[in-house]
Design a protein around this motif. Structure first.
Motif, mmCIF file in Angstrom:
data_model
loop_
_atom_site.group_PDB
_atom_site.id
_atom_site.type_symbol
_atom_site.label_atom_id
_atom_site.label_comp_id
_atom_site.label_asym_id
_atom_site.label_seq_id
_atom_site.Cartn_x
_atom_site.Cartn_y
_atom_site.Cartn_z
ATOM 1 N N GLU A 1 8.287 2.329 -6.634
ATOM 2 C CA GLU A 1 8.954 2.223 -7.919
ATOM 3 C C GLU A 1 8.083 3.211 -8.701
ATOM 4 O OE1 GLU A 1 11.410 1.410 -11.134
ATOM 5 O OE2 GLU A 1 11.796 1.337 -8.928
ATOM 6 N N ALA A 2 6.912 3.264 -8.402
ATOM 7 C CA ALA A 2 5.954 3.895 -9.293
ATOM 8 C C ALA A 2 6.165 5.420 -9.083
ATOM 9 C CB ALA A 2 4.308 3.591 -9.109
ATOM 10 N N ILE A 3 6.235 5.822 -7.889
ATOM 11 C CA ILE A 3 6.670 7.313 -7.567
ATOM 12 C C ILE A 3 7.927 7.822 -8.322
ATOM 13 C CG2 ILE A 3 7.123 8.564 -5.742
ATOM 14 C CD1 ILE A 3 5.451 7.160 -3.766
ATOM 15 N N SER A 4 8.977 6.765 -8.198
ATOM 16 C CA SER A 4 10.123 7.261 -8.879
ATOM 17 C C SER A 4 9.946 7.362 -10.200
ATOM 18 C CB SER A 4 11.214 6.053 -8.339
ATOM 19 O OG SER A 4 10.933 4.932 -9.443
ATOM 20 N N ARG A 5 9.228 6.743 -11.052
ATOM 21 C CA ARG A 5 8.756 6.781 -12.357
ATOM 22 C C ARG A 5 7.694 7.948 -12.729
ATOM 23 N NH1 ARG A 5 10.827 2.251 -15.215
ATOM 24 N NH2 ARG A 5 11.843 0.919 -13.755
ATOM 25 N N TYR B 1 4.423 8.540 -11.310
ATOM 26 C CA TYR B 1 3.106 8.635 -10.991
ATOM 27 C C TYR B 1 2.902 9.023 -9.429
ATOM 28 C CZ TYR B 1 2.437 4.957 -14.646
ATOM 29 O OH TYR B 1 2.523 4.424 -15.769
ATOM 30 N N ALA B 2 2.018 10.000 -9.467
ATOM 31 C CA ALA B 2 1.612 10.449 -8.320
ATOM 32 C C ALA B 2 0.079 11.176 -8.315
ATOM 33 C CB ALA B 2 2.695 11.570 -7.857
ATOM 34 N N PRO B 3 -0.466 11.019 -7.261
ATOM 35 C CA PRO B 3 -0.140 10.473 -5.920
ATOM 36 C C PRO B 3 -0.362 8.822 -6.028
ATOM 37 C CG PRO B 3 -2.326 11.357 -5.730
ATOM 38 C CD PRO B 3 -1.935 11.575 -7.228
ATOM 39 N N VAL B 4 0.204 8.245 -5.042
ATOM 40 C CA VAL B 4 0.107 6.718 -4.965
ATOM 41 C C VAL B 4 -0.438 6.363 -3.791
ATOM 42 C CG1 VAL B 4 1.595 4.666 -4.882
ATOM 43 C CG2 VAL B 4 2.343 6.252 -6.453
ATOM 44 N N TRP B 5 -1.458 5.627 -3.802
ATOM 45 C CA TRP B 5 -2.128 4.787 -2.642
ATOM 46 C C TRP B 5 -1.735 3.702 -2.450
ATOM 47 C CZ3 TRP B 5 -5.497 7.718 0.445
ATOM 48 C CH2 TRP B 5 -5.888 9.191 0.002
ATOM 49 N N CYS B 6 -1.315 3.214 -0.963
ATOM 50 C CA CYS B 6 -1.042 1.919 -0.801
ATOM 51 C C CYS B 6 -2.165 1.206 0.294
ATOM 52 C CB CYS B 6 0.155 1.845 -0.113
ATOM 53 S SG CYS B 6 1.637 2.051 -1.143
ATOM 54 N N VAL B 7 -2.678 0.080 0.066
ATOM 55 C CA VAL B 7 -3.808 -0.454 1.093
ATOM 56 C C VAL B 7 -2.900 -1.714 1.492
ATOM 57 C CG1 VAL B 7 -5.816 -1.262 1.376
ATOM 58 C CG2 VAL B 7 -5.846 0.648 -0.230
ATOM 59 N N GLU B 8 -2.588 -1.805 2.717
ATOM 60 C CA GLU B 8 -2.051 -2.951 3.477
ATOM 61 C C GLU B 8 -2.582 -3.035 4.757
ATOM 62 O OE1 GLU B 8 -0.260 -5.846 4.328
ATOM 63 O OE2 GLU B 8 0.419 -5.248 2.526
#
Length: 130
Positions: free
Chosen positions: A4-8, A10-17
């Motif tokens: 959702e952040a990317i679609s709005r 925001y970039a780059p986006v980082w995920c930690v999982e």
């Protein structure tokens, strides 16, 4: 939330999982997007390698949300930009203790969830994070 952040914009986006199945799902849904995924327990991330983030969204498992807050809040504060915001999702019944360097600025409740919004505390024009 990352997609959702990317679609709005925001970039780059980082995920930690840490969970492999969740990483695979994020990769499949974010194929072709400006998305960076680190498969690791967030407690093992060197937050000093990450700084100047505009938004950090944290959604730990509800049963360990308080413990994760106690471990990670001050560390994440140091990764925020001077005008950045930390969003912490937790059970709506949980009250988080204050953390040096973070100021609560908003709270939203949706069903069983609560979203708490924090900014880095500002003292004499300087951002303060431990």
């Amino acid at each position: 939330i990352a997609l959702e952040a990317i679609s709005r914009g925001y970039a780059p986006v980082w995920c930690v999982e840490r969970d492999k199945k969740a990483v695979d799902l994020i990769q499949a849904n974010g194929n072709g997007m400006d998305l960076n995924i680190i498969q690791k327990d967030v407690r093992n991330i060197n937050t000093e390698d990450f700084n100047d983030f505009s938004v950090i969204f944290a959604d730990p498992p509800y049963d360990v949300s308080l413990k994760m807050w106690e471990i990670m809040a001050e560390r994440l504060c140091g990764s925020l930009s001077s005008d950045g915001v930390l969003v912490w999702e937790c059970p709506k019944t949980l009250d988080l203790p204050e953390v040096s360097g973070l100021t609560a600025v908003d709270e939203r409740r949706y069903g069983a969830a609560k979203f708490l919004f924090f900014e880095a505390a500002i003292y004499s024009g300087l951002t303060y994070c431990s």
